[in-house]
Design a protein around this motif. Structure first.
Motif, PDB file in Angstrom:
ATOM      1  N   SER A  33     -30.849  -4.467 -35.580  1.00  0.00           N
ATOM      2  CA  SER A  33     -32.172  -4.884 -35.066  1.00  0.00           C
ATOM      3  C   SER A  33     -33.075  -5.749 -35.447  1.00  0.00           C
ATOM      4  N   VAL A  36     -32.249  -9.337 -36.742  1.00  0.00           N
ATOM      5  CA  VAL A  36     -31.828  -9.750 -35.413  1.00  0.00           C
ATOM      6  C   VAL A  36     -33.600 -10.063 -34.836  1.00  0.00           C
ATOM      7  N   CYS A  37     -34.380  -9.358 -35.101  1.00  0.00           N
ATOM      8  CA  CYS A  37     -35.884  -9.989 -34.874  1.00  0.00           C
ATOM      9  C   CYS A  37     -36.440 -11.124 -36.429  1.00  0.00           C
ATOM     10  N   LEU A  39     -34.706 -12.913 -37.602  1.00  0.00           N
ATOM     11  CA  LEU A  39     -34.030 -14.699 -37.673  1.00  0.00           C
ATOM     12  C   LEU A  39     -34.682 -15.662 -36.513  1.00  0.00           C
ATOM     13  N   VAL A  40     -34.216 -14.942 -35.144  1.00  0.00           N
ATOM     14  CA  VAL A  40     -34.987 -15.040 -34.090  1.00  0.00           C
ATOM     15  C   VAL A  40     -36.612 -15.970 -34.678  1.00  0.00           C
ATOM     16  N   CYS A  41     -37.755 -15.476 -35.430  1.00  0.00           N
ATOM     17  CA  CYS A  41     -38.562 -15.534 -35.882  1.00  0.00           C
ATOM     18  C   CYS A  41     -38.435 -16.499 -36.269  1.00  0.00           C
ATOM     19  N   PHE A  43     -35.823 -18.603 -36.913  1.00  0.00           N
ATOM     20  CA  PHE A  43     -35.503 -19.555 -36.196  1.00  0.00           C
ATOM     21  C   PHE A  43     -36.315 -20.703 -35.038  1.00  0.00           C
ATOM     22  N   PHE A  44     -36.984 -19.266 -34.805  1.00  0.00           N
ATOM     23  CA  PHE A  44     -38.016 -19.973 -33.160  1.00  0.00           C
ATOM     24  C   PHE A  44     -38.968 -20.526 -33.258  1.00  0.00           C
ATOM     25  N   TRP A  47     -38.186 -24.299 -34.233  1.00  0.00           N
ATOM     26  CA  TRP A  47     -37.271 -25.301 -32.324  1.00  0.00           C
ATOM     27  C   TRP A  47     -38.695 -25.470 -32.137  1.00  0.00           C
ATOM     28  N   THR A  66     -32.635 -27.964 -29.059  1.00  0.00           N
ATOM     29  CA  THR A  66     -32.545 -26.206 -28.758  1.00  0.00           C
ATOM     30  C   THR A  66     -30.916 -26.310 -29.621  1.00  0.00           C
ATOM     31  N   VAL A  70     -30.412 -23.054 -31.905  1.00  0.00           N
ATOM     32  CA  VAL A  70     -29.602 -21.472 -31.223  1.00  0.00           C
ATOM     33  C   VAL A  70     -28.514 -21.373 -31.276  1.00  0.00           C
ATOM     34  N   VAL A  73     -28.633 -19.150 -35.170  1.00  0.00           N
ATOM     35  CA  VAL A  73     -29.188 -17.481 -35.254  1.00  0.00           C
ATOM     36  C   VAL A  73     -27.680 -17.046 -35.721  1.00  0.00           C
TER      37      VAL A  73
END
Length: 403
Positions: A33, A36-37, A39-41, A43-44, A47, A66, A70, A73
């Motif tokens: 978890s 994932v958090c 990685l999302v932060c 890359f987000f 972007w 995009t 996506v 990630v």
């Protein structure tokens, strides 16, 4: 069953196998978890800065950007495992490492772009123009820094020169020249030619002692044999000494100790040797990396008592320990000078601020306690991302001075 017990109601205590498996599953889920958090932060924000935030680029441009972000990630951790896990695919590692470096730079400058956005708001620039200016600024700055940072990573390191006064050093040892290598990280990018140039540069410094402070490679001695081979050409008057870093403990640490011995170096595997010059003596000691104890390798752990066993307590001691934070033990033992690496000086700004959370020093000379000094090298090579941004590599020439 051993390790478990049941109460009168038939319940099983927390020490049971199912309970341990459950706890392990929870820990694994928690780690995933967090990953994932992160990685999302990571890359987000780039972007959003480059392709959203009212930029209103043409649809094909926004769609391509995009899709790229996506896809990256999930691809990054998969490629990292393929490249740095058991398979050790150099191609996968090169792609993953480069991607990590690029997204880190984009993330850092996307975060800083908030200042530019605020300035443009104050100047009354409209939403679309403001967002496009910020996006282009981040893209241009990141591209320029990555191009320059790659050149810095691949170039021959600069020579860092420093005189260090060691009060207990005998007059005969005044002027002793110590050359320091650290964090060469021979890895997925073949740098055999670079390694040969580093060895030539070291030999031109006419050293009395040459030290390698660990993290010699990412990979096994067999994988990195050609890249490490030039270390066998390094010359010194008194000694060439080496200690393990944390990366050796994921790639055959004992094999690297043996390989360095084959190349003519003295592996300081929790041991010391004494060198003499001008009638005075200096103890060269070394300890395994601090991660050695958790590696499961028999006889591997950082043990300063073993390293100094039998040494004359009246002699000055130069200690090799890969991680700067080992200096707390060194200071307690009255070590005169500790030489470390590990930090890379942060390698890619502003990562140095995160390194500082874990280590007492990121680079340079520092004092700890009444006697102990610590020199932390920024490292000779690089780990992972083939970039060095505001953290140049170095070959260090330390000249010891008596009081």
């Amino acid at each position: 069953m051993l390790g478990s017990s049941s109460g009168a109601d038939g319940s099983v205590d927390a020490g049971s196998t199912p309970a341990r498996k459950g706890a392990g599953a929870v820990r694994t889920l928690r780690r995933l978890s967090i990953l994932v958090c992160v990685l999302v932060c990571l890359f987000f924000l780039p972007w959003w800065t480059l392709f959203s935030a009212h930029t209103d680029w043409p649809f094909p441009v926004a769609l391509a950007g995009t899709v790229l972000f996506v896809a990256a990630v999930p691809a990054l951790p998969v490629l990292m495992v393929m490249g740095h896990g058991r398979r050790r695919s150099d191609r996968a590692a090169r792609i993953a490492d480069t991607t990590l470096g690029v997204v880190w730079v984009l993330f850092a400058w996307s975060a800083l772009s908030g200042l530019l956005r605020l300035a443009l708001i104050v100047l009354g620039v409209g939403d679309q123009a403001r967002s496009r200016i910020v996006a282009l600024a981040v893209a241009v700055i990141a591209a320029a820094l990555l191009a320059w940072g790659h050149r810095e990573a691949m170039r021959l390191p600069r020579i860092e020169r420093l005189d260090i006064t060691v009060p207990r050093l005998g007059r005969g040892l005044d002027g002793t020249r110590i050359v320091v290598l650290a964090d060469t990280h021979y890895g997925p990018i073949d740098r055999a030619g670079w390694s040969a140039r580093v060895a030539e540069a070291v030999n031109e410094l006419d050293a009395d002692v040459v030290c390698h402070a660990g993290d010699i490679a990412d990979g096994t001695p067999h994988q990195r044999r050609e890249q490490a081979a030039p270390l066998g050409t390094v010359r010194s008057r008194l000694a060439k000494v080496y200690v393990t870093g944390n990366h050796e403990y994921s790639s055959e640490a004992q094999g690297w100790l043996d390989r360095m011995a084959e190349l003519g170096w003295e592996p300081l595997h929790n041991r010391h040797l004494v060198v003499e010059r001008g009638g005075d003596s200096l103890v060269l000691a070394g300890v395994d990396d601090m991660t050695a104890a958790s590696s499961g390798l028999p006889g591997h752990r950082a043990n300063l008592a073993d390293a100094l066993a039998g040494a004359d307590p009246d002699l000055p001691v130069l200690l090799l320990a890969h991680q700067p934070k080992y200096v707390s033990q060194a200071a307690s033992a009255g070590i005169d000078l500790q030489i470390s690496g590990h930090t890379h000086g942060g390698q890619i700004w502003p990562f140095n601020y995160l390194v500082r959370i874990d280590q007492p020093v990121v680079h340079g000379l520092s004092r700890h306690g009444e006697r102990t000094q610590l020199y932390t090298s920024r490292g000779t090579g690089f780990w992972g991302p083939p970039f060095r941004i505001f953290a140049p590599s170095e070959i260090t020439l330390l000249t010891l001075r008596s009081a």
